[in-house]
Write a protein that holds these residues in place. Structure first.
Motif, PDB file in Angstrom:
ATOM      1  N   LYS A 177       8.823   8.697   2.219  1.00 14.00           N
ATOM      2  CA  LYS A 177       8.222   7.326   1.842  1.00 14.00           C
ATOM      3  C   LYS A 177       9.309   6.628   2.105  1.00 14.00           C
ATOM      4  CE  LYS A 177       6.430   5.193  -2.383  1.00 14.00           C
ATOM      5  NZ  LYS A 177       5.967   5.414  -3.742  1.00 14.00           N
ATOM      6  N   GLU A 178      10.814   6.620   1.431  1.00 13.53           N
ATOM      7  CA  GLU A 178      11.649   5.526   1.654  1.00 13.53           C
ATOM      8  C   GLU A 178      11.750   4.955   2.983  1.00 13.53           C
ATOM      9  OE1 GLU A 178      12.122   8.343  -0.222  1.00 13.53           O
ATOM     10  OE2 GLU A 178      11.593   7.451  -2.076  1.00 13.53           O
ATOM     11  N   GLU A 179      11.714   5.849   4.020  1.00 16.87           N
ATOM     12  CA  GLU A 179      11.939   5.550   5.327  1.00 16.87           C
ATOM     13  C   GLU A 179      10.846   4.596   5.634  1.00 16.87           C
ATOM     14  OE1 GLU A 179      12.748   8.779   8.364  1.00 16.87           O
ATOM     15  OE2 GLU A 179      14.062   9.696   6.636  1.00 16.87           O
ATOM     16  N   ALA A 180       9.555   4.850   5.291  1.00 17.57           N
ATOM     17  CA  ALA A 180       8.281   4.379   5.680  1.00 17.57           C
ATOM     18  C   ALA A 180       8.396   2.796   4.972  1.00 17.57           C
ATOM     19  CB  ALA A 180       7.161   4.888   5.059  1.00 17.57           C
ATOM     20  N   LEU A 181       8.844   2.739   3.657  1.00 13.55           N
ATOM     21  CA  LEU A 181       9.122   1.417   3.232  1.00 13.55           C
ATOM     22  C   LEU A 181      10.060   0.599   4.067  1.00 13.55           C
ATOM     23  CD1 LEU A 181       8.846   2.408  -0.324  1.00 13.55           C
ATOM     24  CD2 LEU A 181       7.169   1.053   0.752  1.00 13.55           C
TER      25      LEU A 181
ATOM     26  N   ARG B  10       0.894  -1.296   0.079  1.00 14.35           N
ATOM     27  CA  ARG B  10       0.038   0.032   0.208  1.00 14.35           C
ATOM     28  C   ARG B  10       0.874   1.319   0.088  1.00 14.35           C
ATOM     29  NH1 ARG B  10      -1.630   3.108   4.252  1.00 14.35           N
ATOM     30  NH2 ARG B  10      -1.042   1.306   5.818  1.00 14.35           N
ATOM     31  N   VAL B  11       1.876   1.259   1.052  1.00  9.93           N
ATOM     32  CA  VAL B  11       2.582   2.350   0.919  1.00  9.93           C
ATOM     33  C   VAL B  11       3.378   2.696  -0.286  1.00  9.93           C
ATOM     34  CG1 VAL B  11       4.704   3.394   2.180  1.00  9.93           C
ATOM     35  CG2 VAL B  11       2.956   2.401   3.328  1.00  9.93           C
ATOM     36  N   ASP B  12       3.707   1.486  -0.826  1.00 10.20           N
ATOM     37  CA  ASP B  12       4.843   1.407  -2.218  1.00 10.20           C
ATOM     38  C   ASP B  12       3.874   2.343  -3.425  1.00 10.20           C
ATOM     39  OD1 ASP B  12       6.993   0.914  -3.903  1.00 10.20           O
ATOM     40  OD2 ASP B  12       6.081  -0.576  -4.542  1.00 10.20           O
ATOM     41  N   LYS B  13       2.663   1.892  -3.494  1.00 12.59           N
ATOM     42  CA  LYS B  13       1.761   2.459  -4.439  1.00 12.59           C
ATOM     43  C   LYS B  13       1.248   3.886  -4.050  1.00 12.59           C
ATOM     44  CE  LYS B  13      -0.199  -1.899  -5.574  1.00 12.59           C
ATOM     45  NZ  LYS B  13      -1.465  -2.441  -5.593  1.00 12.59           N
ATOM     46  N   MET B  14       1.824   4.513  -2.879  1.00 17.52           N
ATOM     47  CA  MET B  14       1.243   5.969  -2.843  1.00 17.52           C
ATOM     48  C   MET B  14       2.421   6.901  -3.016  1.00 17.52           C
ATOM     49  SD  MET B  14       0.502   5.808   1.486  1.00 17.52           S
ATOM     50  CE  MET B  14      -0.968   5.003   2.150  1.00 17.52           C
ATOM     51  N   SER B  15       1.700   8.097  -3.450  1.00 17.81           N
ATOM     52  CA  SER B  15       2.833   9.076  -3.966  1.00 17.81           C
ATOM     53  C   SER B  15       3.904   9.466  -2.705  1.00 17.81           C
ATOM     54  CB  SER B  15       2.069  10.322  -4.240  1.00 17.81           C
ATOM     55  OG  SER B  15       1.415  11.164  -3.292  1.00 17.81           O
ATOM     56  N   ASP B  16       4.808  10.411  -2.970  1.00 18.24           N
ATOM     57  CA  ASP B  16       5.621  10.555  -1.957  1.00 18.24           C
ATOM     58  C   ASP B  16       5.040  11.642  -0.853  1.00 18.24           C
ATOM     59  OD1 ASP B  16       7.665   9.356  -3.076  1.00 18.24           O
ATOM     60  OD2 ASP B  16       8.597  11.017  -4.072  1.00 18.24           O
ATOM     61  N   THR B  17       3.993  12.333  -1.084  1.00 16.73           N
ATOM     62  CA  THR B  17       3.457  12.971  -0.182  1.00 16.73           C
ATOM     63  C   THR B  17       2.444  12.308   0.605  1.00 16.73           C
ATOM     64  OG1 THR B  17       1.619  13.788  -1.984  1.00 16.73           O
ATOM     65  CG2 THR B  17       3.822  15.173  -1.654  1.00 16.73           C
ATOM     66  N   GLU B  18       1.789  11.215   0.263  1.00 19.37           N
ATOM     67  CA  GLU B  18       0.936  10.565   0.902  1.00 19.37           C
ATOM     68  C   GLU B  18       1.518   9.550   1.982  1.00 19.37           C
ATOM     69  OE1 GLU B  18      -2.844   9.531  -1.931  1.00 19.37           O
ATOM     70  OE2 GLU B  18      -1.067   8.756  -2.466  1.00 19.37           O
ATOM     71  N   ALA B  19       2.618   9.103   1.602  1.00 16.98           N
ATOM     72  CA  ALA B  19       3.343   8.016   2.199  1.00 16.98           C
ATOM     73  C   ALA B  19       3.931   8.227   3.590  1.00 16.98           C
ATOM     74  CB  ALA B  19       4.366   7.415   1.301  1.00 16.98           C
ATOM     75  N   PHE B  20       3.543   9.173   4.469  1.00 15.13           N
ATOM     76  CA  PHE B  20       4.206   9.371   5.703  1.00 15.13           C
ATOM     77  C   PHE B  20       3.476   8.545   6.771  1.00 15.13           C
ATOM     78  CE2 PHE B  20       5.033  13.372   3.156  1.00 15.13           C
ATOM     79  CZ  PHE B  20       6.455  13.311   3.004  1.00 15.13           C
ATOM     80  N   CYS B  21       4.228   7.538   7.334  1.00 16.02           N
ATOM     81  CA  CYS B  21       3.735   6.609   8.451  1.00 16.02           C
ATOM     82  C   CYS B  21       4.734   6.916   9.623  1.00 16.02           C
ATOM     83  CB  CYS B  21       3.710   5.236   7.978  1.00 16.02           C
ATOM     84  SG  CYS B  21       2.768   4.847   6.460  1.00 16.02           S
ATOM     85  N   ASN B  22       4.543   8.045  10.048  1.00 16.55           N
ATOM     86  CA  ASN B  22       5.595   8.479  11.322  1.00 16.55           C
ATOM     87  C   ASN B  22       7.082   8.674  10.681  1.00 16.55           C
ATOM     88  OD1 ASN B  22       3.432   8.573  13.185  1.00 16.55           O
ATOM     89  ND2 ASN B  22       3.428   6.452  13.612  1.00 16.55           N
ATOM     90  N   THR B  23       7.279   9.043   9.617  1.00 16.56           N
ATOM     91  CA  THR B  23       8.754   8.734   8.944  1.00 16.56           C
ATOM     92  C   THR B  23       8.425  10.354   8.142  1.00 16.56           C
ATOM     93  OG1 THR B  23       8.096   7.822   7.117  1.00 16.56           O
ATOM     94  CG2 THR B  23       8.815   6.399   8.640  1.00 16.56           C
ATOM     95  N   ASP B  24       9.783  10.749   7.550  1.00 13.93           N
ATOM     96  CA  ASP B  24       9.990  11.967   7.069  1.00 13.93           C
ATOM     97  C   ASP B  24       9.858  11.525   5.517  1.00 13.93           C
ATOM     98  OD1 ASP B  24      10.548  13.198   9.532  1.00 13.93           O
ATOM     99  OD2 ASP B  24      12.590  13.096   9.242  1.00 13.93           O
TER     100      ASP B  24
ATOM    101  N   VAL C 251      11.239   1.000   7.218  1.00 13.29           N
ATOM    102  CA  VAL C 251      10.683   0.576   8.611  1.00 13.29           C
ATOM    103  C   VAL C 251       9.778  -0.575   8.226  1.00 13.29           C
ATOM    104  CG1 VAL C 251       8.995   1.279  10.391  1.00 13.29           C
ATOM    105  CG2 VAL C 251      10.726   2.907   9.531  1.00 13.29           C
ATOM    106  N   ILE C 252       8.864  -0.544   7.266  1.00 12.78           N
ATOM    107  CA  ILE C 252       7.796  -1.746   7.269  1.00 12.78           C
ATOM    108  C   ILE C 252       8.717  -3.073   6.757  1.00 12.78           C
ATOM    109  CG2 ILE C 252       6.054  -2.789   5.620  1.00 12.78           C
ATOM    110  CD1 ILE C 252       5.027   0.003   5.770  1.00 12.78           C
ATOM    111  N   GLN C 253       9.714  -3.018   6.003  1.00 12.78           N
ATOM    112  CA  GLN C 253      10.598  -4.223   5.458  1.00 12.78           C
ATOM    113  C   GLN C 253      11.278  -4.502   6.530  1.00 12.78           C
ATOM    114  OE1 GLN C 253      10.715  -5.483   2.163  1.00 12.78           O
ATOM    115  NE2 GLN C 253      11.471  -7.073   3.563  1.00 12.78           N
ATOM    116  N   GLU C 254      11.870  -3.834   7.375  1.00 13.64           N
ATOM    117  CA  GLU C 254      12.172  -4.199   8.844  1.00 13.64           C
ATOM    118  C   GLU C 254      11.617  -5.156   9.630  1.00 13.64           C
ATOM    119  OE1 GLU C 254      14.134  -0.928  10.455  1.00 13.64           O
ATOM    120  OE2 GLU C 254      15.565  -0.514   9.127  1.00 13.64           O
ATOM    121  N   GLU C 255      10.332  -4.587   9.718  1.00 15.80           N
ATOM    122  CA  GLU C 255       9.142  -5.575  10.407  1.00 15.80           C
ATOM    123  C   GLU C 255       9.065  -6.747   9.831  1.00 15.80           C
ATOM    124  OE1 GLU C 255       4.583  -5.049  12.029  1.00 15.80           O
ATOM    125  OE2 GLU C 255       5.553  -3.385  10.656  1.00 15.80           O
ATOM    126  N   ILE C 256       8.843  -6.776   8.399  1.00 19.70           N
ATOM    127  CA  ILE C 256       8.759  -7.991   7.840  1.00 19.70           C
ATOM    128  C   ILE C 256       9.982  -9.004   8.068  1.00 19.70           C
ATOM    129  CG2 ILE C 256       8.595  -8.889   5.471  1.00 19.70           C
ATOM    130  CD1 ILE C 256       6.995  -6.568   4.664  1.00 19.70           C
TER     131      ILE C 256
END
Length: 67
Positions: free
Chosen positions: A44-48, A28-42, A50-55
């Motif tokens: 989109k790459e940081e959000a991805l 879901r985050v990968d499909k978002m634009s850079d401006t939409e993809a903030f999940c407590n990160t600065d 963090v999620i990959q580390e969890e996986i």
């Protein structure tokens, strides 16, 4: 598919569900634009990342439990 001892199967089930959710979040985050993809990160790459580390962590835990 991983095989688990009976005593670990309930915990493994929870981890498998968490893994499924994390993979969905990553997609879901990968499909978002850079401006939409903030999940407590600065970024989109940081959000991805963090999620990959969890996986990776969940997969590591499941591999440790596998017979």
């Amino acid at each position: 598919m991983r095989q688990f001892r009976v005593c670990d199967s309930v915990e493994a089930y929870g981890l498998e569900k968490a893994l499924d959710k994390a993979c969905i979040d990553l997609d879901r985050v990968d499909k978002m634009s850079d401006t939409e993809a903030f999940c407590n990160t600065d970024t989109k790459e940081e959000a991805l990342e963090v999620i990959q580390e969890e996986i990776d962590y969940i997969e590591f835990q499941l591999d440790r439990m596998a017979v």
